[in-house]
Design a protein around this motif. Structure first.
Motif, PDB file in Angstrom:
ATOM      1  N   THR A  45      29.926  53.255 -88.400  1.00  0.00           N
ATOM      2  CA  THR A  45      30.006  51.755 -88.363  1.00  0.00           C
ATOM      3  C   THR A  45      30.223  51.181 -86.890  1.00  0.00           C
ATOM      4  O   THR A  45      31.243  51.364 -86.285  1.00  0.00           O
ATOM      5  CB  THR A  45      30.926  51.287 -89.125  1.00  0.00           C
ATOM      6  OG1 THR A  45      31.073  51.584 -90.623  1.00  0.00           O
ATOM      7  CG2 THR A  45      31.190  49.682 -89.132  1.00  0.00           C
ATOM      8  N   SER A  46      29.174  50.371 -86.596  1.00  0.00           N
ATOM      9  CA  SER A  46      28.976  50.102 -85.087  1.00  0.00           C
ATOM     10  C   SER A  46      30.250  49.270 -84.584  1.00  0.00           C
ATOM     11  O   SER A  46      31.047  49.334 -83.484  1.00  0.00           O
ATOM     12  CB  SER A  46      27.758  49.371 -84.830  1.00  0.00           C
ATOM     13  OG  SER A  46      27.542  48.356 -85.533  1.00  0.00           O
ATOM     14  N   THR A  47      30.694  48.561 -85.545  1.00  0.00           N
ATOM     15  CA  THR A  47      31.689  47.398 -85.298  1.00  0.00           C
ATOM     16  C   THR A  47      33.004  48.049 -85.013  1.00  0.00           C
ATOM     17  O   THR A  47      34.052  47.347 -84.643  1.00  0.00           O
ATOM     18  CB  THR A  47      31.731  46.382 -86.264  1.00  0.00           C
ATOM     19  OG1 THR A  47      31.996  46.980 -87.606  1.00  0.00           O
ATOM     20  CG2 THR A  47      30.477  45.515 -86.458  1.00  0.00           C
ATOM     21  N   THR A  48      33.200  49.393 -85.274  1.00  0.00           N
ATOM     22  CA  THR A  48      34.593  50.033 -85.174  1.00  0.00           C
ATOM     23  C   THR A  48      34.689  50.637 -83.731  1.00  0.00           C
ATOM     24  O   THR A  48      35.801  51.346 -83.583  1.00  0.00           O
ATOM     25  CB  THR A  48      34.924  50.857 -86.345  1.00  0.00           C
ATOM     26  OG1 THR A  48      33.835  51.977 -85.917  1.00  0.00           O
ATOM     27  CG2 THR A  48      34.798  50.307 -87.717  1.00  0.00           C
ATOM     28  N   TYR A  49      33.509  50.695 -83.104  1.00  0.00           N
ATOM     29  CA  TYR A  49      33.475  51.495 -81.897  1.00  0.00           C
ATOM     30  C   TYR A  49      34.096  50.488 -80.777  1.00  0.00           C
ATOM     31  O   TYR A  49      33.520  49.290 -80.538  1.00  0.00           O
ATOM     32  CB  TYR A  49      32.165  51.915 -81.142  1.00  0.00           C
ATOM     33  CG  TYR A  49      31.691  53.074 -82.137  1.00  0.00           C
ATOM     34  CD1 TYR A  49      31.308  53.420 -83.308  1.00  0.00           C
ATOM     35  CD2 TYR A  49      31.780  54.262 -81.437  1.00  0.00           C
ATOM     36  CE1 TYR A  49      30.881  54.384 -83.818  1.00  0.00           C
ATOM     37  CE2 TYR A  49      31.392  55.640 -82.063  1.00  0.00           C
ATOM     38  CZ  TYR A  49      31.062  55.578 -83.130  1.00  0.00           C
ATOM     39  OH  TYR A  49      30.685  56.676 -83.980  1.00  0.00           O
ATOM     40  N   LYS A  50      34.703  50.915 -79.680  1.00  0.00           N
ATOM     41  CA  LYS A  50      35.446  49.916 -78.880  1.00  0.00           C
ATOM     42  C   LYS A  50      34.607  49.738 -77.638  1.00  0.00           C
ATOM     43  O   LYS A  50      34.949  49.098 -76.786  1.00  0.00           O
ATOM     44  CB  LYS A  50      36.926  50.626 -78.351  1.00  0.00           C
ATOM     45  CG  LYS A  50      37.632  50.742 -79.689  1.00  0.00           C
ATOM     46  CD  LYS A  50      39.159  51.071 -79.264  1.00  0.00           C
ATOM     47  CE  LYS A  50      40.138  51.170 -80.521  1.00  0.00           C
ATOM     48  NZ  LYS A  50      39.654  52.035 -81.621  1.00  0.00           N
ATOM     49  N   TYR A  51      33.923  50.907 -77.246  1.00  0.00           N
ATOM     50  CA  TYR A  51      33.223  50.850 -75.692  1.00  0.00           C
ATOM     51  C   TYR A  51      31.796  51.247 -76.206  1.00  0.00           C
ATOM     52  O   TYR A  51      31.441  52.025 -76.998  1.00  0.00           O
ATOM     53  CB  TYR A  51      33.899  51.964 -74.957  1.00  0.00           C
ATOM     54  CG  TYR A  51      35.339  51.818 -74.822  1.00  0.00           C
ATOM     55  CD1 TYR A  51      36.051  52.581 -75.545  1.00  0.00           C
ATOM     56  CD2 TYR A  51      35.760  50.943 -73.789  1.00  0.00           C
ATOM     57  CE1 TYR A  51      37.460  52.374 -75.407  1.00  0.00           C
ATOM     58  CE2 TYR A  51      37.097  50.825 -73.617  1.00  0.00           C
ATOM     59  CZ  TYR A  51      37.847  51.642 -74.294  1.00  0.00           C
ATOM     60  OH  TYR A  51      39.360  51.424 -74.241  1.00  0.00           O
ATOM     61  N   TRP A  52      31.026  50.459 -75.393  1.00  0.00           N
ATOM     62  CA  TRP A  52      29.462  50.361 -75.386  1.00  0.00           C
ATOM     63  C   TRP A  52      28.826  50.655 -74.187  1.00  0.00           C
ATOM     64  O   TRP A  52      29.257  50.252 -73.095  1.00  0.00           O
ATOM     65  CB  TRP A  52      28.979  49.240 -76.290  1.00  0.00           C
ATOM     66  CG  TRP A  52      29.196  49.122 -77.554  1.00  0.00           C
ATOM     67  CD1 TRP A  52      30.226  48.810 -78.191  1.00  0.00           C
ATOM     68  CD2 TRP A  52      28.415  49.647 -78.802  1.00  0.00           C
ATOM     69  NE1 TRP A  52      30.369  48.781 -79.551  1.00  0.00           N
ATOM     70  CE2 TRP A  52      29.105  49.606 -79.931  1.00  0.00           C
ATOM     71  CE3 TRP A  52      27.212  50.412 -78.662  1.00  0.00           C
ATOM     72  CZ2 TRP A  52      28.643  50.124 -81.126  1.00  0.00           C
ATOM     73  CZ3 TRP A  52      26.778  50.815 -80.102  1.00  0.00           C
ATOM     74  CH2 TRP A  52      27.555  50.594 -81.162  1.00  0.00           C
ATOM     75  N   GLY A  53      27.858  51.428 -74.088  1.00  0.00           N
ATOM     76  CA  GLY A  53      26.792  51.593 -73.054  1.00  0.00           C
ATOM     77  C   GLY A  53      25.831  50.265 -73.106  1.00  0.00           C
ATOM     78  O   GLY A  53      25.782  49.689 -73.906  1.00  0.00           O
ATOM     79  N   GLN A  54      24.937  50.218 -71.999  1.00  0.00           N
ATOM     80  CA  GLN A  54      24.008  49.228 -71.880  1.00  0.00           C
ATOM     81  C   GLN A  54      22.840  49.314 -72.833  1.00  0.00           C
ATOM     82  O   GLN A  54      21.958  48.185 -72.629  1.00  0.00           O
ATOM     83  CB  GLN A  54      23.698  48.717 -70.348  1.00  0.00           C
ATOM     84  CG  GLN A  54      22.660  49.817 -69.889  1.00  0.00           C
ATOM     85  CD  GLN A  54      23.130  51.281 -69.447  1.00  0.00           C
ATOM     86  OE1 GLN A  54      24.010  51.567 -70.135  1.00  0.00           O
ATOM     87  NE2 GLN A  54      22.294  52.140 -69.031  1.00  0.00           N
ATOM     88  N   GLY A  55      22.436  50.419 -73.175  1.00  0.00           N
ATOM     89  CA  GLY A  55      21.261  50.464 -73.898  1.00  0.00           C
ATOM     90  C   GLY A  55      20.056  51.222 -73.126  1.00  0.00           C
ATOM     91  O   GLY A  55      20.230  50.867 -71.881  1.00  0.00           O
ATOM     92  N   THR A  56      19.317  51.964 -73.686  1.00  0.00           N
ATOM     93  CA  THR A  56      18.008  52.607 -72.895  1.00  0.00           C
ATOM     94  C   THR A  56      16.884  52.563 -73.885  1.00  0.00           C
ATOM     95  O   THR A  56      17.099  52.827 -75.136  1.00  0.00           O
ATOM     96  CB  THR A  56      18.480  53.851 -72.316  1.00  0.00           C
ATOM     97  OG1 THR A  56      17.443  54.369 -71.890  1.00  0.00           O
ATOM     98  CG2 THR A  56      18.849  54.882 -73.588  1.00  0.00           C
ATOM     99  N   LEU A  57      16.074  52.018 -73.444  1.00  0.00           N
ATOM    100  CA  LEU A  57      14.681  51.739 -74.346  1.00  0.00           C
ATOM    101  C   LEU A  57      13.849  53.135 -74.668  1.00  0.00           C
ATOM    102  O   LEU A  57      13.488  53.708 -73.530  1.00  0.00           O
ATOM    103  CB  LEU A  57      13.838  50.653 -73.573  1.00  0.00           C
ATOM    104  CG  LEU A  57      12.572  50.509 -74.525  1.00  0.00           C
ATOM    105  CD1 LEU A  57      12.811  49.870 -76.000  1.00  0.00           C
ATOM    106  CD2 LEU A  57      11.656  49.366 -73.901  1.00  0.00           C
TER     107      LEU A  57
END
Length: 124
Positions: A107-119
């Motif tokens: 579940t994505s909403t439970t993660y506290k830290y995120w990277g910026q994304g890569t296409l």
């Protein structure tokens, strides 16, 4: 705390690609780390996650759509998680995000830290 994702690009169907996510600011050795992806106009979907059990043992989890084609791994010494993607398909085209410290791996909403994304773009 920062997660830096890299490795995306344009490939052809059937090709391979490896994504990396380097964490800085704190160690995530004892936390789950995962990859999610989001195509235009769609929700952010779970791809894979990994938890360190101890020693050299890890638990890994995959979405059914990537099982057998993608492999998640991590190097705790480098505070980095990887996503090896093989036999890529056009439907794998998405922005891929790494995430850390999730209570529910799927579940994505439970993660506290995120990277910026890569296409990642897979052409047919």
């Amino acid at each position: 705390v920062q997660l830096q994702a890299s490795g995306g690009g344009l490939v052809q169907a059937g090709d391979s690609l490896t994504l990396s996510c380097a964490a800085s600011g704190r160690s995530f050795s004892n936390d789950a780390m995962g990859w999610f992806r989001q195509a235009p106009g769609k929700e952010r979907d779970f791809v894979a996650a990994i938890r360190w059990r101890g020693g050299s043992t890890f638990y890994t989890y995959y979405a059914n759509s990537v099982k057998g084609r993608f492999t998640i791994s991590r190097d705790n010494a480098k505070n980095t998680v990887y996503l090896q993607m093989n036999r890529l398909r056009p439907e794998d085209t998405s922005v891929y995000y790494c995430a850390a410290d999730g209570d529910n791996l799927y579940t994505s909403t439970t993660y506290k830290y995120w990277g910026q994304g890569t296409l990642v773009t897979v052409s047919s």
